[in-house]
Write an enzyme that holds these catalytic residues in place. Structure first.
Site, short mmCIF file in Angstrom:
data_model
loop_
_atom_site.label_atom_id
_atom_site.label_comp_id
_atom_site.label_asym_id
_atom_site.label_seq_id
_atom_site.Cartn_x
_atom_site.Cartn_y
_atom_site.Cartn_z
N LYS A 40 0.84 -1.21 0.00
CA LYS A 40 0.00 0.00 0.00
C LYS A 40 0.87 1.26 0.00
O LYS A 40 0.65 2.19 -0.78
CB LYS A 40 -0.92 -0.01 1.23
N CYS A 71 -2.87 10.96 1.24
CA CYS A 71 -2.15 9.72 0.95
C CYS A 71 -0.74 9.91 0.39
O CYS A 71 0.23 9.44 0.99
CB CYS A 71 -2.98 8.87 -0.01
N1 LIG Z 1 -8.84 9.56 1.71
C1 LIG Z 1 -8.46 8.68 0.83
O1 LIG Z 1 -8.69 8.81 -0.36
C2 LIG Z 1 -7.75 7.41 1.26
C3 LIG Z 1 -7.49 6.42 0.30
C4 LIG Z 1 -6.85 5.26 0.70
C5 LIG Z 1 -6.45 5.10 2.01
N2 LIG Z 1 -6.68 6.10 2.95
C6 LIG Z 1 -6.27 5.87 4.32
O2 LIG Z 1 -7.46 5.63 5.07
C7 LIG Z 1 -7.33 6.17 6.39
C8 LIG Z 1 -8.45 7.16 6.64
O3 LIG Z 1 -8.33 8.23 5.76
P1 LIG Z 1 -9.49 9.32 5.64
O4 LIG Z 1 -9.17 10.12 4.43
O5 LIG Z 1 -10.81 8.68 5.76
O6 LIG Z 1 -9.20 10.19 6.97
P2 LIG Z 1 -10.22 11.17 7.70
O7 LIG Z 1 -9.40 12.12 8.46
O8 LIG Z 1 -11.22 11.71 6.70
O9 LIG Z 1 -11.01 10.21 8.68
C9 LIG Z 1 -10.46 9.67 9.85
C10 LIG Z 1 -11.49 9.84 10.94
O10 LIG Z 1 -11.03 9.13 12.10
C11 LIG Z 1 -11.52 9.82 13.24
N3 LIG Z 1 -10.83 9.37 14.43
C12 LIG Z 1 -9.64 9.78 14.97
N4 LIG Z 1 -9.35 9.08 16.07
C13 LIG Z 1 -10.37 8.19 16.27
C14 LIG Z 1 -10.63 7.18 17.23
N5 LIG Z 1 -9.79 6.93 18.21
N6 LIG Z 1 -11.79 6.49 17.13
C15 LIG Z 1 -12.66 6.73 16.12
N7 LIG Z 1 -12.45 7.66 15.15
C16 LIG Z 1 -11.31 8.38 15.22
C17 LIG Z 1 -11.32 11.28 12.88
O11 LIG Z 1 -12.13 12.14 13.66
C18 LIG Z 1 -11.70 11.28 11.40
O12 LIG Z 1 -13.05 11.65 11.20
C19 LIG Z 1 -5.94 6.78 6.45
O13 LIG Z 1 -5.05 5.84 6.97
C20 LIG Z 1 -5.61 7.07 5.00
O14 LIG Z 1 -4.22 7.09 4.77
C21 LIG Z 1 -7.34 7.25 2.59
#
Ligand SMILES: NC(=O)c1ccc[n+]([C@@H]2O[C@H](COP(=O)([O-])OP(=O)(O)OC[C@H]3O[C@@H](n4cnc5c(N)ncnc54)[C@H](O)[C@@H]3O)[C@@H](O)[C@H]2O)c1
Length: 456
Positions: A237, A291
């Site tokens: 990843k 990312c």
């Molecule tokens: N955004 C993308 O396009 C994408 C694509 C592939 C992978 N990812 C990966 O997926 C993961 C999430 O990314 P995202 O874009 O959704 O992030 P995001 O910031 O939109 O969402 C993460 C959420 O987690 C919450 N959070 C923090 N601590 C927490 C806890 N202890 N318990 C519950 N919720 C909690 C935050 O408040 C936030 O709303 C990351 O690791 C990212 O690298 C993201």
């Protein structure tokens, strides 16, 4: 039932509903993190018939989500994520909560999408660790935990596993199941890519792998590919992301080379990509989002621990991080050519999102560019109809942004923009400049309309 709701149901039934889990064990799913990944992922389980709970620590987000509100712009065919959310709230298959403990106690499958932010080059693991602590403290025998966040390779076994075992007093692989599945969606395509992109999964033992494949297959219609170990999935990843960072850095160098030659980089890339083993990316105003800019910082700590040199990756990251400053200095040079100076000039920015057609402005190069221009004395008025964040330099319409501007700078595409050259120019000052970092405007038309035109 309203006609629209019936249409949506039919569309979703047709597209997705063949994977409804028949047993109750696979039906109860909770997802930690209700952000860009977590919300559409939870809803993807819900509209396939699962009972889902979305957990987030952000109280406002949870309240708004339970009221059927979301700023996310995900769509599937013509169905918006907001419509899906409201359907699943109404039929009781989805709810959001801040009470992670209760959510875990009421689920059999716990998926973690909590991120690892990077601050000044250092990763912050606290959010993921805290989520694992809550999960561990409430885990039942036979539960499955799937980590789906993008992580520093090794995190699932070196951090999540010990925390889950310590807090639960149970043994991973014997009392509960543990797996890692990478998340590979692009924002804006989430519903489609959860279903149609192969999902890769590794687990701590065969039993965990089997359970994880069953649950992931509820949403993934494409292949769920088992790996021999978790680290291979975590690493693949991060490599997927970092190779884009390197390729984009290369595309930027190519763009400076073609600019020197007086030829168009977009034409050159198109020509080169007719070779079936070549896939060059195009340049832009920078590399943004959660990312790609973070990927190097997820590799670097482990590489340092193992004393492995990552010089190419480091250089690519540094080069890409310089791009906003490059765009700002290009603006300075173009203004100078027109007998103007950056200090005191007015700059209209169109697009603040980290990529085209997105509402995500996390680690967004356009925001950095605006800040640098302001620091150098320019008056910036930026318009983005989709990004919800408030900024002092953001205005409510394209016209407000363009009024008396010396430069119009296109930094991210949005469907709502009117990019007709004569319309753009009609609001702007004498001798206007168009900086087109998206190659969206026809060069000849811009020049005919009286612009000094620069394409990245
Ligand atoms: N955004 C993308 O396009 C994408 C694509 C592939 C992978 N990812 C990966 O997926 C993961 C999430 O990314 P995202 O874009 O959704 O992030 P995001 O910031 O939109 O969402 C993460 C959420 O987690 C919450 N959070 C923090 N601590 C927490 C806890 N202890 N318990 C519950 N919720 C909690 C935050 O408040 C936030 O709303 C990351 O690791 C990212 O690298 C993201």
């Amino acid at each position: 039932m309203a006609v629209r709701e019936l249409e949506i149901k039919e569309e979703f039934m047709e597209q997705f509903n063949e994977n409804i889990p028949s047993d109750s064990i696979n039906k109860k799913v909770c997802v930690f993190g209700q952000g860009f990944v977590g919300l559409p992922l939870t809803l993807s389980f819900a509209f396939r018939g699962c009972e889902t709970i979305g957990v987030d620590v952000d109280e406002i987000l949870v309240k708004q989500t339970n009221e059927g509100m979301t700023h996310h712009t995900e769509m599937f065919h013509d169905v918006t994520i907001k419509e899906v959310l409201n359907i699943e709230l109404n039929n009781g298959r989805y709810k959001a909560t801040t009470d992670g403990g209760e959510a875990v106690r009421n689920s059999n499958n716990i998926i973690v999408t909590v991120g690892i932010p990077i601050k000044e080059g250092e990763y912050i693991i606290d959010y993921l660790k805290s989520a694992c602590e809550t999960i561990g403290a409430n885990l039942k025998k036979g539960d499955l935990v799937i980590i789906r966040s993008t992580v520093i390779p090794g995190t699932t076994e070196e951090l999540c596993l010990p925390v889950l075992e310590e807090k639960s007093g149970m043994k991973a692989g014997e009392d509960f199941y543990l797996a890692y599945a990478s998340e590979r969606i692009a924002e804006g395509l989430a519903f489609d890519e959860f279903a149609n992109m192969p999902t890769i999964v590794g687990a701590i033992n065969e039993a965990s792998l089997k359970r994880a494949i069953e649950v992931l297959s509820v949403v993934c219609k494409a292949e769920v590919i088992p790996a021999t170990n978790i680290k291979a999935v975590e690493t693949s990843k991060v490599f997927e992301n970092v190779q884009r960072d390197v390729n984009i850095a290369m595309a930027q160098e190519f763009a400076r080379f073609t600019e020197g030659l007086g030829i168009d980089i977009f034409e050159v890339v198109k020509l080169a990509n007719t070779h079936k083993r070549v896939n060059l990316l195009t340049p832009g105003p920078g590399v943004g989002g959660y990312c790609i800019p973070n990927a190097y910082h997820y590799i670097q700590p482990k590489a340092a621990e193992m004393d492995v040199d990552m010089g190419i990756l480091k250089l690519a990251r540094a080069k890409n991080a310089e791009l906003p400053a490059f765009i700002a200095s290009k603006a300075e040079g173009l203004l100078c050519k027109m007998g103007k100076s950056l200090n005191g000039s007015r700059i209209a920015v169109l697009g603040l999102a980290m990529k085209d057609y997105s509402n995500d402005d996390r680690i967004s190069p356009p925001i950095d560019i605006c800040k640098i221009l302001i620091e150098k004395g320019a008056e910036v008025r930026a318009f983005d109809p989709v990004v919800p964040t408030k900024y002092s330099f953001k205005v409510d319409s394209q016209e407000d942004a363009l009024k008396d501007a010396d430069i119009v700078m296109i930094l991210a595409k949005q469907h709502e923009f009117n990019l007709e050259c004569s319309d753009l120019k009609s609001f702007m000052s004498e001798n206007p400049i168009c900086m087109d970092t998206k190659a969206i405007i026809d060069n000849n038309k811009a020049i005919e309309a009286g612009f000094e035109y620069w394409r990245i």
